[in-house]
Design an enzyme around this catalytic site. Structure first.
Site, short mmCIF file in Angstrom:
data_model
loop_
_atom_site.label_atom_id
_atom_site.label_comp_id
_atom_site.label_asym_id
_atom_site.label_seq_id
_atom_site.Cartn_x
_atom_site.Cartn_y
_atom_site.Cartn_z
N LYS A 68 5.61 25.53 39.66
CA LYS A 68 6.95 25.45 39.10
C LYS A 68 7.86 24.87 40.16
O LYS A 68 7.53 24.86 41.33
CB LYS A 68 7.45 26.83 38.69
CG LYS A 68 6.87 27.30 37.38
CD LYS A 68 7.82 28.30 36.78
CE LYS A 68 7.21 29.03 35.61
NZ LYS A 68 7.98 30.24 35.33
N HIS A 102 15.22 29.27 45.63
CA HIS A 102 14.18 29.37 46.66
C HIS A 102 14.67 28.78 47.97
O HIS A 102 14.35 29.29 49.05
CB HIS A 102 12.90 28.66 46.21
CG HIS A 102 12.33 29.23 44.94
ND1 HIS A 102 12.09 28.47 43.83
CD2 HIS A 102 11.98 30.50 44.61
CE1 HIS A 102 11.60 29.24 42.87
NE2 HIS A 102 11.53 30.47 43.32
N HIS A 138 13.32 25.65 43.30
CA HIS A 138 14.73 25.41 42.96
C HIS A 138 15.68 25.92 44.04
O HIS A 138 15.25 26.45 45.08
CB HIS A 138 15.06 25.98 41.59
CG HIS A 138 14.75 27.44 41.44
ND1 HIS A 138 15.38 28.41 42.16
CD2 HIS A 138 13.84 28.08 40.65
CE1 HIS A 138 14.90 29.59 41.81
NE2 HIS A 138 13.95 29.42 40.90
N1 ARG Z 1 8.81 34.24 42.73
C1 ARG Z 1 10.04 34.88 42.33
C2 ARG Z 1 10.94 33.85 41.67
O1 ARG Z 1 10.82 32.68 41.89
C3 ARG Z 1 10.75 35.49 43.49
C4 ARG Z 1 10.02 36.63 44.12
C5 ARG Z 1 10.95 37.64 44.68
N2 ARG Z 1 10.28 38.70 45.34
C6 ARG Z 1 9.75 39.76 44.75
N3 ARG Z 1 9.14 40.65 45.49
N4 ARG Z 1 9.86 39.95 43.46
O2 ARG Z 1 11.83 34.22 40.91
#
Ligand code: ARG
Length: 646
Positions: free
Chosen positions: A172, A178, A175
């Protein structure tokens, strides 16, 4: 002469006339070796306690750092001395008038309402501060002793913090959320490290879940080994986008049914729904073929990420991810929830009703889905238990967008509900607002490397416009990249984390205003001062550490320079504050104050071309070099790589 032991430090102070060494430094949270202002605080507390007849600890704790230089170097809100009798305003006037007028470190103050603003005596400042900075160099602003929190028992050992950040989703788009997580998380890691903590940096990849099942289904239809080899991340994104487009009508139908209050089981049991769920089911069951495909995609993605992060000087100690959470830990979580009576079956899925269990407002969360598969929430909770086993952390920080505020409240509350309030107390969500319009302004950005490439290119454009300077830069590509990254990062860190901001490529790549390129330019300019004066940094530093009296000349004659020194003395206090609020803007704002102060010095205090003699030149060069060191330290703490020329 040395400023690195308490004894020699106080000797140095005695040398400028501060005779009695207040003994309070042994009993108070004082860190004279890390924070020069603490030395002044100690002396000031001593004076105040004698004048007011109060306890010296009380006086020490009462002293504050004013917001702006015109309000003093330190300030005392008089009511905090808790003196009986007169009104604080009057007490303040009395303190001011009885304050010694010949103190070697402080000027005689004038009351400002209930505040007693204290200004340092400028004369000994360079002699006290510059050798202090030269001896610490890159560690000026690090508070190894302060960070360990407990002054009563400084030898308790290092504390451990886990910082989880960046955490993109495989296949994905990378963005803006991130990007911000990466910038802020790296800063928080640097900050804790500089305060003496052991830091474990974790990238928790979104590499599990039903969307991965969908990607696999897409791969069966649209995957191409050739394109995967050529541009792996782009190809996976593309495959996902294509299958997602096919899937959308089904998803819409399901949503529509749900909105009408209808059962969606029927819709979701066929078509791509069924294929996706079946593939994810195989993954959860550990099916070898499904796992092999998943592992390939994951490995390829990590490999690409690692190299992009490396360009930004970011390394992770662990690439974990949702997939890495063990089934046995998941079972443990569910068992604990059951034992505590907070886990309920509901129509085939398992839920927690937070509202009913003392967490009003958190609603009802599905913890295990109807098809029997784990959820984001369940994996996150289990991950906490695993990390606690593996790292025995004292603290864990998640740098994640404010869009997940509600979600993290649920995660943390679940820890308490399953019987671990101690863990709940150790975890913290450090959130941040949105970046508006990044994709639309930069065009088609999907990957971290796209974002960085585009800003570096924009920066390169700007640099090329100054043909003369451009010709002198040795490796323009590398400089453009470093400055381009600074542009993006400084824009990101300019406001409070929680604020949203619009992405503005024109503004951030400008050399004017409080931008990354401006900061880089200031560093390069300071760097050129020694070069043009043909002075060697190390030689200059060691000469002045040995002969601090050489610094007595000239620079304190100009208020601009005195103010610069006063600001430089604050830096370690600024980093200590940042450790409390975890706001990169706290450091950045300070650095801009420093650079503004510097630009008012350049015209009046010249190094090359000064005809007052060599001593004056050395003292001035030392002033700028000290400022450069502070600027460099601040930039590095923020994760910026200062350039020497641009
Ligand atoms: N991968 C998730 C996203 O892009 C963020 C992860 C955040 N960390 C967690 N421990 N949930 O939205």
């Amino acid at each position: 002469m040395s400023t690195v032991t308490i004894e020699s430090l106080y000797q140095l102070f005695a040398g400028v006339g501060a005779s009695s060494i207040p003994s309070v430094h042994e009993t108070l949270p004082v860190y004279p070796l890390s924070r020069p202002l603490d030395i002044y605080r100690v002396y000031l507390a001593d004076v105040l306690a004698k004048l007011a007849g109060c306890d010296v600890t009380l006086a020490y704790d009462a002293i504050q750092l004013p917001n702006t230089l015109p309000h003093g170097d330190l300030t005392l809100p008089v009511p905090r001395l808790r003196l009986k009798g007169k009104k604080p305003d009057d007490q303040c006037i009395e303190l001011a008038s009885s304050f010694p007028d010949d103190h070697p470190l402080f000027q005689k103050p004038t009351a400002r309402g209930i505040y007693l603003p204290i200004f340092f005596n400028p004369l000994p400042l360079p002699q006290l501060l510059l050798p202090y900075i030269f001896q610490r160099q890159g560690s000026y602003g690090r508070n190894l002793d302060v960070g360990l929190c407990d002054p009563a028992s400084p030898n308790l050992g290092r504390k451990k913090v886990i910082v989880e950040f960046s955490s993109p989703n495989i296949a994905k788009e990378f963005h803006a959320g991130h990007l911000r997580s990466t910038i802020i998380g790296a800063f928080i890691s640097n900050l804790y490290e500089s305060m003496g903590w052991d830091v474990v940096k974790i990238n928790y990849l979104g590499d599990w879940g039903k969307q991965f099942g969908l990607l696999a289904v897409g791969w069966q239809r649209f995957g191409s080994e050739e394109e995967l080899a050529r541009e792996p991340l782009k190809h996976l994104l593309d495959v996902y986008a294509r299958i997602n487009a096919l899937f959308k009508p089904e998803q819409d139908a399901s949503r529509e049914a749900r909105d009408k209050g209808l059962d969606t089981t029927e819709i979701e049991s066929k078509g791509l729904y069924a294929e996706r769920n079946a593939f994810f089911r195989r993954m959860e069951d550990g099916d070898a073929e499904a796992m092999a495909l998943w592992k390939r995609f994951r490995d390829i993605s990590i490999e690409r990420y690692v190299s992009t992060y490396a360009h930004r000087n970011i390394g992770f100690d662990e690439y974990s991810g949702e997939s890495q959470v063990q089934a046995t830990t998941v079972e443990t979580v569910e068992k604990l929830l059951q034992e505590k009576g907070v886990y309920e079956e509901d129509n085939g899925s398992w839920i927690i009703n937070f509202d009913k269990n003392g967490a009003k407002g958190l609603g009802v969360a599905v913890v295990r889905g109807r098809t029997g598969t784990t959820t984001y929430l369940l994996r996150d909770v289990a991950a906490v238990l695993e990390r606690e086993k593996k790292y025995a952390f004292d603290k864990m920080i998640y740098a994640v967008s404010t869009e997940q505020d509600f979600y993290f409240r649920r995660v943390f509350k679940t820890l308490a509900l399953l019987g671990r309030p101690d863990l709940e107390a150790r975890v913290q969500h450090v959130n941040f607002g949105r970046v508006m319009g990044m994709s639309s302004r930069l065009g088609n950005v999907k990957l971290l490397s796209d974002i960085l490439d585009q800003t570096s290119e924009a920066m390169h454009e700007v640099m090329r416009r100054n043909t003369v300077k451009y010709a002198q830069v040795e490796d323009p590509d590398a400089v453009a990249e470093a400055v381009g990254i600074s542009a993006v990062m400084v824009q990101d860190m300019s406001g409070k984390r929680i604020n949203n901001y619009p992405f503005d490529i024109t503004r951030v790549t400008s050399f004017e205003g409080d931008t990354g390129p401006y900061l880089q330019y200031c560093h390069a300019r300071l760097n050129s001062i020694l070069r043009k004066a043909e002075l060697d940094r190390a030689e200059l530093a060691s000469y002045l550490v040995e002969n601090p009296e050489a610094l007595d000349v000239d620079v304190t004659a100009k208020q601009h320079c005195v103010d610069l020194l006063r600001l430089m003395a604050q830096y370690p206090d600024v980093t200590a504050t940042a450790l409390k609020n975890l706001e990169p803007s706290a450091i950045l704002t300070y650095l801009f104050r420093l650079t503004h102060q510097l630009s008012s010095c350049y015209d009046v205090v010249k190094v090359v071309g000064a005809n007052e003699g060599r001593d004056v030149m050395l003292a001035r060069a030392a002033l700028y070099e000290g400022a450069r060191q502070v600027l460099e330290n601040g930039m590095r703490l923020l994760g910026l790589s200062p350039v020497d020329r641009m």
